[in-house]
Write an enzyme that holds these catalytic residues in place. Structure first.
Site, PDB file in Angstrom:
ATOM      1  N   HIS A   1       8.652   4.038   3.486  1.00  0.00           N
ATOM      2  CA  HIS A   1       7.441   3.436   2.926  1.00  0.00           C
ATOM      3  C   HIS A   1       7.574   3.066   1.450  1.00  0.00           C
ATOM      4  O   HIS A   1       7.128   2.004   1.023  1.00  0.00           O
ATOM      5  CB  HIS A   1       6.277   4.411   3.111  1.00  0.00           C
ATOM      6  CG  HIS A   1       4.959   3.870   2.680  1.00  0.00           C
ATOM      7  ND1 HIS A   1       4.261   2.955   3.425  1.00  0.00           N
ATOM      8  CD2 HIS A   1       4.214   4.105   1.580  1.00  0.00           C
ATOM      9  CE1 HIS A   1       3.139   2.645   2.802  1.00  0.00           C
ATOM     10  NE2 HIS A   1       3.077   3.330   1.689  1.00  0.00           N
TER      11      HIS A   1
ATOM     12  N   ASP B   1       9.063   3.968   8.512  1.00  0.00           N
ATOM     13  CA  ASP B   1       8.187   4.003   7.340  1.00  0.00           C
ATOM     14  C   ASP B   1       7.970   5.438   6.850  1.00  0.00           C
ATOM     15  O   ASP B   1       8.018   5.706   5.655  1.00  0.00           O
ATOM     16  CB  ASP B   1       6.847   3.359   7.687  1.00  0.00           C
ATOM     17  CG  ASP B   1       5.888   3.323   6.527  1.00  0.00           C
ATOM     18  OD1 ASP B   1       5.818   2.305   5.828  1.00  0.00           O
ATOM     19  OD2 ASP B   1       5.196   4.342   6.306  1.00  0.00           O
TER      20      ASP B   1
ATOM     21  N   SER C   1       0.834  -1.191   0.000  1.00  0.00           N
ATOM     22  CA  SER C   1       0.000   0.000   0.000  1.00  0.00           C
ATOM     23  C   SER C   1       0.869   1.240   0.000  1.00  0.00           C
ATOM     24  O   SER C   1       1.652   1.464   0.909  1.00  0.00           O
ATOM     25  CB  SER C   1      -0.911   0.013   1.233  1.00  0.00           C
ATOM     26  OG  SER C   1      -1.633   1.224   1.300  1.00  0.00           O
TER      27      SER C   1
END
Length: 255
Positions: free
Chosen positions: A236, A181, A96
């Site tokens: 991320h 992240d 994602s």
């Protein structure tokens, strides 16, 4: 992005044991595409030559903001046809990538005000609204969220037990995330952790999802089929292209 639940999720859906390596399907994230699978597929074929690999080449890039119920209908039909060809099951890798521009340009505005947009009928027309879980506005989340609140069984509906039973059919669930992240907040949400209304972090075992086994997470965990893989030092946007993450958190679970 604040209050978003999952960064990198590896769902290993293995229905029966088999001597051959199961095919791997890569599902891209928001504002992303199947092209992001190139490193993972390269490493898979180096480690497990001959493995069949597939990307979900639907709703890519700008089209990824399409309402998730619409996406699930089309992608689900494609997945069902694919799985008919692989009776022993498949491995599904999901990544994602959320809306970085919003969080970088307007971080405080997003945190404090975006719920007013996303928790409306108009806001729920888009995938970002569908997956937004704001801990300080749970009443509006449960009222308006037409996707996440439903699949999480945060409110009852006529398919609640079906969703729970289906989730519990997973043979292995590997949840990958880390403190660096930089986008997912809290980063523990990649492993089903959550903020409370005061923005304190509660880990998976402390959540109502787990305690009340709302959608089958505790059932899966009690069988020893939930794995958390925490990896520091990875931003991320690099989860799918970091070889040590693949070696530690993905490859051992590809059978």
């Amino acid at each position: 992005m604040l209050f978003l639940r999952i960064s990198l999720l590896v769902l290993l859906h293995q229905l029966h044991l088999s001597q051959s390596y199961k095919p791997v399907v890569f599902m891209h994230g928001v504002f992303s595409s199947g092209e992001k699978a190139k490193h993972i597929f390269q490493w898979i074929n180096e480690s497990h030559p001959g493995t069949d690999t597939f990307t979900v080449n639907m709703y890519e890039n700008k089209k990824s903001i399409t309402n998730l119920n619409k996406q699930v209908t089309k992608i689900g039909a494609w997945m069902i046809e694919l799985m008919k060809k692989y009776k022993d099951g498949i491995n599904l890798i999901c990544f994602s990538q959320v809306t970085l521009a919003l969080t970088k340009l307007f971080p405080k505005w997003v945190r404090d005000n975006i719920y007013e947009v996303l928790y409306t009928k108009g806001g729920q027309k888009f995938s970002v609204g569908n997956i937004w879980n704001d801990p300080r506005h749970q009443d509006r989340y449960k009222e308006f969220s037409e996707y996440l609140a439903v699949i999480n069984n945060d409110r009852t509906h006529n398919r609640s037990q079906e969703y729970k039973s289906n989730f519990a059919k997973l043979k292995k669930l590997v949840l990958i995330g880390g403190p660096d992240d930089g986008v997912i907040a809290p980063w523990q949400s990649s492993q089903f952790g959550v903020f409370d209304e005061k923005l304190n972090v509660h880990n998976m075992s402390e959540t109502s999802w787990f305690k009340d086994d709302l959608f089958g997470l505790r059932t899966l965990y009690s069988r020893g089929n939930v794995v958390t893989c925490t990896f520091p030092g990875v931003h991320h946007t690099f989860w799918h292209s970091t070889k040590p993450v693949f070696d530690k958190c993905i490859l051992p679970y590809l059978t």
